[in-house]
Write a protein that holds these residues in place. Structure first.
Motif, PDB file in Angstrom:
ATOM      1  N   GLU A   3       0.632  -1.300   0.203  1.00  0.00           N
ATOM      2  CA  GLU A   3      -0.036  -0.376  -0.182  1.00  0.00           C
ATOM      3  C   GLU A   3       1.172   0.973   0.474  1.00  0.00           C
ATOM      4  OE1 GLU A   3      -3.606   2.299   2.868  1.00  0.00           O
ATOM      5  OE2 GLU A   3      -3.472  -0.366   3.160  1.00  0.00           O
ATOM      6  N   SER A   4       1.770   1.155   0.720  1.00  0.00           N
ATOM      7  CA  SER A   4       2.489   2.558   0.743  1.00  0.00           C
ATOM      8  C   SER A   4       4.087   2.220   0.243  1.00  0.00           C
ATOM      9  CB  SER A   4       3.203   2.839   2.102  1.00  0.00           C
ATOM     10  OG  SER A   4       4.441   1.887   2.937  1.00  0.00           O
ATOM     11  N   GLU A   5       4.383   1.075  -0.526  1.00  0.00           N
ATOM     12  CA  GLU A   5       5.465   0.808  -1.615  1.00  0.00           C
ATOM     13  C   GLU A   5       6.725   1.373  -1.158  1.00  0.00           C
ATOM     14  OE1 GLU A   5       4.613   2.797  -5.050  1.00  0.00           O
ATOM     15  OE2 GLU A   5       3.183   1.382  -5.642  1.00  0.00           O
ATOM     16  N   ARG A   6       6.327   0.306   0.918  1.00  0.00           N
ATOM     17  CA  ARG A   6       8.059   0.513   1.159  1.00  0.00           C
ATOM     18  C   ARG A   6       8.320  -0.713   1.142  1.00  0.00           C
ATOM     19  NH1 ARG A   6       7.354   3.978   6.112  1.00  0.00           N
ATOM     20  NH2 ARG A   6       6.503   1.832   7.119  1.00  0.00           N
ATOM     21  N   LEU A   7      10.145  -0.894   0.970  1.00  0.00           N
ATOM     22  CA  LEU A   7      10.517  -2.431   1.680  1.00  0.00           C
ATOM     23  C   LEU A   7      11.523  -1.998   2.918  1.00  0.00           C
ATOM     24  CD1 LEU A   7      11.873  -4.725   0.198  1.00  0.00           C
ATOM     25  CD2 LEU A   7      13.775  -3.369   0.025  1.00  0.00           C
ATOM     26  N   LEU A   8      10.616  -3.158   3.518  1.00  0.00           N
ATOM     27  CA  LEU A   8      11.710  -2.887   4.793  1.00  0.00           C
ATOM     28  C   LEU A   8      12.516  -3.813   5.160  1.00  0.00           C
ATOM     29  CD1 LEU A   8       8.180  -2.494   6.789  1.00  0.00           C
ATOM     30  CD2 LEU A   8       9.452  -0.855   6.190  1.00  0.00           C
ATOM     31  N   VAL A   9      13.159  -3.442   5.457  1.00  0.00           N
ATOM     32  CA  VAL A   9      14.287  -3.902   5.695  1.00  0.00           C
ATOM     33  C   VAL A   9      15.571  -3.476   7.401  1.00  0.00           C
ATOM     34  CG1 VAL A   9      16.861  -4.679   5.011  1.00  0.00           C
ATOM     35  CG2 VAL A   9      15.686  -3.125   3.378  1.00  0.00           C
ATOM     36  N   SER A  10      15.905  -5.402   7.606  1.00  0.00           N
ATOM     37  CA  SER A  10      16.145  -5.462   9.356  1.00  0.00           C
ATOM     38  C   SER A  10      17.430  -5.023   9.587  1.00  0.00           C
ATOM     39  CB  SER A  10      15.260  -6.256  10.104  1.00  0.00           C
ATOM     40  OG  SER A  10      13.556  -5.069  10.873  1.00  0.00           O
TER      41      SER A  10
ATOM     42  N   ASP B 160      20.439  -4.633  14.878  1.00  0.00           N
ATOM     43  CA  ASP B 160      18.607  -4.460  15.443  1.00  0.00           C
ATOM     44  C   ASP B 160      18.433  -2.916  14.821  1.00  0.00           C
ATOM     45  OD1 ASP B 160      18.841  -7.073  16.312  1.00  0.00           O
ATOM     46  OD2 ASP B 160      19.048  -6.387  18.493  1.00  0.00           O
ATOM     47  N   GLU B 161      19.163  -2.992  13.856  1.00  0.00           N
ATOM     48  CA  GLU B 161      18.180  -1.580  12.978  1.00  0.00           C
ATOM     49  C   GLU B 161      17.709  -1.666  12.254  1.00  0.00           C
ATOM     50  OE1 GLU B 161      21.089   1.381  13.082  1.00  0.00           O
ATOM     51  OE2 GLU B 161      22.712   0.323  13.974  1.00  0.00           O
ATOM     52  N   ASN B 162      16.210  -0.658  12.196  1.00  0.00           N
ATOM     53  CA  ASN B 162      15.526  -0.706  10.611  1.00  0.00           C
ATOM     54  C   ASN B 162      16.367   0.689   9.265  1.00  0.00           C
ATOM     55  OD1 ASN B 162      14.074  -3.154  12.277  1.00  0.00           O
ATOM     56  ND2 ASN B 162      12.884  -1.497  13.144  1.00  0.00           N
ATOM     57  N   PHE B 163      15.490  -0.103   8.636  1.00  0.00           N
ATOM     58  CA  PHE B 163      15.486   0.721   7.090  1.00  0.00           C
ATOM     59  C   PHE B 163      14.845   0.623   6.091  1.00  0.00           C
ATOM     60  CE2 PHE B 163      19.888  -0.649   9.027  1.00  0.00           C
ATOM     61  CZ  PHE B 163      20.814   0.690   9.028  1.00  0.00           C
ATOM     62  N   VAL B 164      14.215   1.702   5.920  1.00  0.00           N
ATOM     63  CA  VAL B 164      12.974   1.810   4.503  1.00  0.00           C
ATOM     64  C   VAL B 164      13.389   2.148   3.338  1.00  0.00           C
ATOM     65  CG1 VAL B 164      10.980   2.919   4.022  1.00  0.00           C
ATOM     66  CG2 VAL B 164      12.064   1.892   6.536  1.00  0.00           C
ATOM     67  N   PHE B 165      12.627   1.428   2.096  1.00  0.00           N
ATOM     68  CA  PHE B 165      13.625   2.159   1.026  1.00  0.00           C
ATOM     69  C   PHE B 165      12.502   2.430   0.223  1.00  0.00           C
ATOM     70  CE2 PHE B 165      17.550  -0.232   2.218  1.00  0.00           C
ATOM     71  CZ  PHE B 165      18.217   0.291   1.270  1.00  0.00           C
ATOM     72  N   GLN B 166      12.047   2.954  -0.988  1.00  0.00           N
ATOM     73  CA  GLN B 166      11.272   3.510  -1.329  1.00  0.00           C
ATOM     74  C   GLN B 166      11.084   3.092  -3.101  1.00  0.00           C
ATOM     75  OE1 GLN B 166       8.168   5.254   0.496  1.00  0.00           O
ATOM     76  NE2 GLN B 166       7.265   4.902  -0.965  1.00  0.00           N
ATOM     77  N   VAL B 167      10.054   1.961  -3.218  1.00  0.00           N
ATOM     78  CA  VAL B 167      10.185   1.458  -4.116  1.00  0.00           C
ATOM     79  C   VAL B 167       9.066   0.991  -4.971  1.00  0.00           C
ATOM     80  CG1 VAL B 167      10.843  -0.466  -3.124  1.00  0.00           C
ATOM     81  CG2 VAL B 167      11.453  -0.431  -5.264  1.00  0.00           C
ATOM     82  N   SER B 168       8.110   1.215  -6.374  1.00  0.00           N
ATOM     83  CA  SER B 168       7.382   0.693  -7.147  1.00  0.00           C
ATOM     84  C   SER B 168       7.289  -1.353  -6.339  1.00  0.00           C
ATOM     85  CB  SER B 168       6.779   1.056  -7.886  1.00  0.00           C
ATOM     86  OG  SER B 168       7.642   0.699  -8.680  1.00  0.00           O
TER      87      SER B 168
END
Length: 417
Positions: free
Chosen positions: A158-165, A209-217
């Protein structure tokens, strides 16, 4: 008078008949009740009989334990919950001894079955059959390992976000005694921007234990590849690359309800500058029992694209040749708009062991434009001495000398047709 006698006899006979019928009905009723009723036992069987039964069970349990490799756990059925004294059955298991059914149990240490009064041992359970497989990812490290990285990925459509931990790294091999690592994360093909973790001081096993977000369609998600670079910061604040992890997203089913936790071993980055037409990395393996030649196309770098745009697709064509005659070819998927594509695709060919001296493999990197002719970006051939020399021949010979083992190498592309 005769009539009176007859009446009296009839009355007496009727009374006797009624009594007989009553007795018969009573006896039949008693027998019927016994067939369809049970008697509740207030007291258990006699102590002597119970002790004998329990002793026999104890002997059989002890013998079963001695013959089995692992300790068994008794499987018991409790008929009642009255507290009673305990008698010794085996080393760690107990059942109740017959005593006053209303006597409270004595205080003191009890086994795990103490609350199951009047327990009857009916069998045993082997605990080894119900153990979960152990996670050996933190204990089994192959020879030459330079570190292992754990991470998780999740995609929100829905938000087109890739969550990488970024979870952790273990068994780093730094150039010095101390190590202060951090990690850079790229979402290829974009190599100009990255996200960076915090630096962990003086540890070979950092916990991030860190979280990162990439915006990708969602349309471009399967074309992307995660790249993790693990660095060490020395006392002069210089950065030293310890290893990398390349992870294509196209082979994973990414959903919001499916959070994947993954680990990968670090690889050394190819520090040599790209060749004139770029380089390709692939693995070779030969199974002599099945007569199967396997090629794993991993990635390419430094390709000289004729046009860099999202409409440009780059793919690899793998062809099996014998006596320079075409046998069969297979193609990877076309990746769009990147000079450094990551494929990780596997292809297999039938090749008898007697054909390895005359067979060869041709890997061609091609660029396809919509409505235009396909362009050759580079090509490499691996095979026996009849066709190749140098690194290509070494790769082929190493594959033959290590059957069933994947042999991975980089090769420079040439532009000969």
């Amino acid at each position: 008078p005769e009539e009176a006698v007859a009446v009296a006899g009839g009355v007496i006979g009727g009374i006797l008949l009624f009594v007989l019928l009553g007795i018969t009905v009573y006896l039949l009723w008693k027998k019927f009740c016994r067939l369809f009723s049970y008697e509740k036992l207030i007291n258990p069987v006699k102590t002597t009989n119970a002790n004998a039964i329990f002793q026999d069970q104890a002997n059989s349990e002890i013998q079963l334990k001695r013959t089995s490799r692992s300790r068994s756990v008794p499987f018991i059925i409790p008929p009642t919950l009255h507290g009673r004294d305990w008698i010794h059955l085996t080393n760690e298991e107990h059942v109740q001894e017959d005593s006053d059914p209303y006597m409270a149990p004595q205080a003191g240490p009890r086994s795990s079955f103490h609350s199951l009064a009047g327990a009857y041992v009916v069998g045993t359970i082997n605990p080894d059959l119900y153990k979960f497989p152990q996670d050996k990812s933190e204990t089994d490290f192959p020879d030459g390992n330079i570190g292992r990285l754990w991470f998780s990925i999740e995609y929100e459509r829905e938000s087109e976000r890739l969550l990488v931990s970024l979870i952790k790294v273990r068994k780093l091999q730094p150039p010095a005694d101390s190590c202060s690592p951090f990690v850079k994360i790229y979402l290829l093909p974009d190599e100009r921007s990255y996200l960076q973790s915090k630096t962990k001081c003086k540890t070979l096993n950092p916990q991030f234990d860190e979280n990162f977000v990439f915006q990708v369609s969602s349309k471009m998600l399967l074309q992307r590849t995660l790249k993790f670079l693990v660095y060490h910061v020395d006392k002069q604040k210089k950065h030293h690359l310890l290893g990398q992890v390349i992870f294509p997203l196209k082979n994973e089913a990414l959903t919001e309800d499916n959070k994947l936790v993954i680990w990968r071993d670090l690889e050394k980055e190819n520090l040599e500058p790209p060749s004139e037409y770029g380089d390709i990395q692939f693995s070779l393996s030969y199974n002599d029992y099945l007569g199967r030649l396997t090629v794993v196309v991993l990635r390419a770098r430094g390709l000289k694209l004729q046009e860099e745009s999202p409409a440009v697709g780059v793919y690899v064509k793998v062809s099996l040749m014998n006596h320079n005659k075409f046998i069969k070819s297979k193609k990877t998927a076309a990746l769009l708009g990147t000079p450094n594509p990551v494929y990780n695709e596997t292809f297999s060919f039938k090749a008898h062991q007697t054909e390895l001296d005359t067979a060869s493999l041709s890997l061609s990197v091609l660029q396809s434009n919509k409505g235009e002719k396909t362009l050759l970006l580079g090509r490499v051939v691996v095979g026996p001495f009849m066709y190749t020399r140098g690194k290509e021949l070494e790769h082929w010979n190493e594959m033959i000398s290590k059957p069933k083992e994947l042999v991975k190498r980089w090769h420079a592309l040439c532009h000969s047709t």
